[in-house]
Design an enzyme around this catalytic site. Structure first.
Site, PDB file in Angstrom:
ATOM      1  N   ARG A   1      91.745 125.439 -25.667  1.00 16.51           N
ATOM      2  CA  ARG A   1      90.917 126.200 -26.268  1.00 16.51           C
ATOM      3  C   ARG A   1      90.623 127.630 -26.116  1.00 16.51           C
ATOM      4  O   ARG A   1      90.208 128.485 -26.550  1.00 16.51           O
ATOM      5  CB  ARG A   1      89.289 125.811 -26.225  1.00 16.51           C
ATOM      6  CG  ARG A   1      89.344 123.998 -26.810  1.00 16.51           C
ATOM      7  CD  ARG A   1      88.106 123.597 -26.782  1.00 16.51           C
ATOM      8  NE  ARG A   1      86.941 124.068 -27.732  1.00 16.51           N
ATOM      9  CZ  ARG A   1      86.104 124.924 -27.477  1.00 16.51           C
ATOM     10  NH1 ARG A   1      85.827 125.354 -26.222  1.00 16.51           N
ATOM     11  NH2 ARG A   1      85.404 125.337 -28.464  1.00 16.51           N
TER      12      ARG A   1
ATOM     13  N   ASP B   1      80.571 128.881 -26.377  1.00 13.32           N
ATOM     14  CA  ASP B   1      80.428 127.523 -25.971  1.00 13.32           C
ATOM     15  C   ASP B   1      79.372 127.321 -24.917  1.00 13.32           C
ATOM     16  O   ASP B   1      78.913 127.929 -24.049  1.00 13.32           O
ATOM     17  CB  ASP B   1      81.682 126.962 -25.295  1.00 13.32           C
ATOM     18  CG  ASP B   1      82.639 126.873 -26.187  1.00 13.32           C
ATOM     19  OD1 ASP B   1      82.508 126.828 -27.375  1.00 13.32           O
ATOM     20  OD2 ASP B   1      83.857 126.761 -25.621  1.00 13.32           O
TER      21      ASP B   1
ATOM     22  N   PRO C   1      91.044 111.223  -9.105  1.00 14.62           N
ATOM     23  CA  PRO C   1      89.567 111.191  -8.768  1.00 14.62           C
ATOM     24  C   PRO C   1      89.405 112.349  -7.552  1.00 14.62           C
ATOM     25  O   PRO C   1      88.049 112.481  -7.417  1.00 14.62           O
ATOM     26  CB  PRO C   1      89.261 109.981  -8.888  1.00 14.62           C
ATOM     27  CG  PRO C   1      90.297 108.979  -9.143  1.00 14.62           C
ATOM     28  CD  PRO C   1      91.438 109.851  -9.130  1.00 14.62           C
TER      29      PRO C   1
HETATM   30  N1  ADE Z   1      92.646 109.253 -12.611  1.00 11.85           N
HETATM   31  C1  ADE Z   1      91.722 108.451 -12.698  1.00 11.85           C
HETATM   32  N2  ADE Z   1      90.444 109.037 -12.726  1.00 11.85           N
HETATM   33  C2  ADE Z   1      90.560 109.861 -12.787  1.00 11.85           C
HETATM   34  C3  ADE Z   1      89.620 111.074 -12.900  1.00 11.85           C
HETATM   35  N3  ADE Z   1      88.224 110.881 -12.860  1.00 11.85           N
HETATM   36  N4  ADE Z   1      90.014 112.340 -13.113  1.00 11.85           N
HETATM   37  C4  ADE Z   1      91.321 112.696 -13.359  1.00 11.85           C
HETATM   38  N5  ADE Z   1      92.290 111.723 -13.272  1.00 11.85           N
HETATM   39  C5  ADE Z   1      91.842 110.481 -12.776  1.00 11.85           C
END
Ligand code: ADE
Length: 223
Positions: free
Chosen positions: A151, A166, A86
């Site tokens: 893709r 797209d 994240p």
């Molecule tokens: N692992 C946990 N949450 C994630 C996210 N939002 N993006 C990528 N990997 C993750």
């Protein structure tokens, strides 16, 4: 294009990789995807890949050593190592297109609270997030990344033009699409699409795509 998927759940990927376009691309040789079990690189007989965090707190942290061994085993001069987390750079069409030019991506999937920071510093080239939310692990994020990147790999889609219109290409959403029947529950297919007039159809598609973007995602349009 080759992917090595490093995780604690190598079976996780069996479903997504065995269906539809991705399965076909693997069969046709456009993609090669290997699932690597990080536990195979653990030292001890219990195959312990995680431990408690220094400083305390909840959850477990993935240990540096098995990960660095796995990455080093798979890495060549042509590899780029991506850690899904994240905290990463947000994944969008532009980044996916860029990544599709790589020959070999090593995708590191985090579990629990994440991985020991030192292995990110020493082995990871790029950290990528698929959105501002927290998943239980990086496996689903890796599947999303593979799907989006694939893709753009020549030959993966039916014909090379397919990703050009797209949503998000040219900073606007895709136009609406229709197929048979011409009339469905009293709703008709727009007249122009039946006209056979290619220029007019293209003009209509562009206009509707713009209007749709204005209505649904005005943030994409820069005035
Ligand atoms: N692992 C946990 N949450 C994630 C996210 N939002 N993006 C990528 N990997 C993750």
């Amino acid at each position: 294009m080759k992917f090595d998927l490093l995780s604690l759940f190598p079976n996780y990927f069996q479903g997504p990789l065995s269906q539809s376009m991705i399965a076909r691309a693997i069969k046709n040789g456009h993609l090669e995807i290997n699932c690597v079990d990080i536990r195979d690189y653990c030292q001890d007989k219990h195959k312990k890949a995680d431990d408690r965090p220094y400083g305390g707190g909840p959850g477990m942290v993935m240990m540096a050593e098995p990960i660095s061994k796995a990455v080093r085993d798979k890495k060549t001069k042509k590899s780029r190592v991506v850690y899904l987390s994240p905290q990463g750079k947000p994944l969008d069409q532009k980044l996916a297109k860029e990544l599709s030019k790589e020959e070999h991506l090593i995708l590191l999937c985090g579990h629990y609270e994440g991985v020991d920071e030192r292995v990110i510093e020493s082995e990871v080239d790029l950290e990528v997030s698929i959105g501002d939310y927290v998943l239980t692990n990086g496996c689903l994020a890796a599947c999303v990344l593979i799907d989006v990147v694939a893709r753009f790999v020549p030959g993966v889609l039916g014909h090379d033009q397919s990703s050009a219109n797209d949503s998000f290409e040219n900073k606007r959403l895709d136009c609406p699409h229709y197929t048979r029947p011409q009339s469905f529950e009293g709703k008709e297919v727009p007249e122009v699409l039946l006209s056979g007039h290619h220029e007019k159809i293209e003009e209509w598609r562009q206009k509707v795509a713009f209007l749709q973007t204005q209505q649904k995602r005005p943030d994409l349009i820069k005035y």
